[in-house]
Design a protein around this motif. Sequence first.
Motif, PDB file in Angstrom:
ATOM      1  N   LYS A 181      -8.771   3.660  -3.931  1.00  0.00           N
ATOM      2  CA  LYS A 181      -7.521   4.352  -4.472  1.00  0.00           C
ATOM      3  C   LYS A 181      -6.910   2.926  -5.141  1.00  0.00           C
ATOM      4  O   LYS A 181      -6.303   3.283  -6.535  1.00  0.00           O
ATOM      5  CB  LYS A 181      -6.550   4.662  -3.385  1.00  0.00           C
ATOM      6  CG  LYS A 181      -5.426   5.096  -4.079  1.00  0.00           C
ATOM      7  CD  LYS A 181      -4.104   5.634  -2.901  1.00  0.00           C
ATOM      8  CE  LYS A 181      -4.952   6.674  -2.005  1.00  0.00           C
ATOM      9  NZ  LYS A 181      -3.842   6.847  -0.970  1.00  0.00           N
ATOM     10  N   HIS A 182      -7.223   1.776  -4.728  1.00  0.00           N
ATOM     11  CA  HIS A 182      -6.401   0.697  -5.164  1.00  0.00           C
ATOM     12  C   HIS A 182      -7.438  -0.266  -5.777  1.00  0.00           C
ATOM     13  O   HIS A 182      -6.691  -1.407  -6.414  1.00  0.00           O
ATOM     14  CB  HIS A 182      -5.615   0.018  -4.330  1.00  0.00           C
ATOM     15  CG  HIS A 182      -4.383   0.710  -3.760  1.00  0.00           C
ATOM     16  ND1 HIS A 182      -3.183   1.076  -4.365  1.00  0.00           N
ATOM     17  CD2 HIS A 182      -4.401   1.546  -2.636  1.00  0.00           C
ATOM     18  CE1 HIS A 182      -2.402   1.635  -3.562  1.00  0.00           C
ATOM     19  NE2 HIS A 182      -3.033   1.977  -2.507  1.00  0.00           N
TER      20      HIS A 182
ATOM     21  N   LEU B 244       0.972  -1.088  -0.116  1.00  0.00           N
ATOM     22  CA  LEU B 244      -0.127  -0.136   0.083  1.00  0.00           C
ATOM     23  C   LEU B 244       1.042   1.266   0.144  1.00  0.00           C
ATOM     24  O   LEU B 244       2.067   1.220   0.217  1.00  0.00           O
ATOM     25  CB  LEU B 244      -0.892  -0.066   1.215  1.00  0.00           C
ATOM     26  CG  LEU B 244      -1.799  -1.269   1.625  1.00  0.00           C
ATOM     27  CD1 LEU B 244      -2.560  -0.925   2.739  1.00  0.00           C
ATOM     28  CD2 LEU B 244      -3.087  -1.150   0.533  1.00  0.00           C
TER      29      LEU B 244
END
Length: 205
Positions: free
Chosen positions: A203-204, A73
């Motif tokens: 976001k991911h 992350l």
Amino acid sequence: MAFSLVPKEERFFEEFISLSEQIRSGARLLKQMLEGEAPDMAQVGAIKEVEHAWDRSTRAIIDRLNRTFVTPLDREDIHALASKLDDVMDAIDGAASVMRLYKIDRVRTGARRLVQIIVLSMDRITEAVTALPKRTGVLELAARVTQLEEEADRVHQDAIVELFDQEQDPIVVIKWKEILDFLEAATDRCEDVANLLEGVIVKHG
């Protein structure tokens, strides 16, 4: 120290699962502390031990983060997750410590219900952190934590109203208001963790 060029995704995730489980353990000890008519003050020391172990685990994560070149992350998300989980642990420890400091001899119903919500919130957070590597189910679990925080707001408000209605001693009112505020703050901090996890998924994802 040399940087590690190999990402250790599983290890970072596994350690955050362990951190969440430690906080959940602290929350359950707080629940046990308030299950009887009078607080079980022996649990205060047990919660403090969990908090100390949690601090050591967190320092180990941050130390390895600083030595790892590639992370699963974003670095700021790893730092933020550790920090926000720390806030939950601090609120749990603070609530227990204040009850011992003030020599509370009777548990109020609102406090007991708030602790139950803290435990439920940490159950969902632990599940969400466990699901984080595969990104499945995290948003739904985070949404449930938000619902629990909203319930805690109502319980807190009702408990404060009941406190002012029932207690005549202003010192008792001051003590219990602070305790109830600590407990409600723990649910707020749980929601902060949930919001961060939602942001990571967006976001991911």
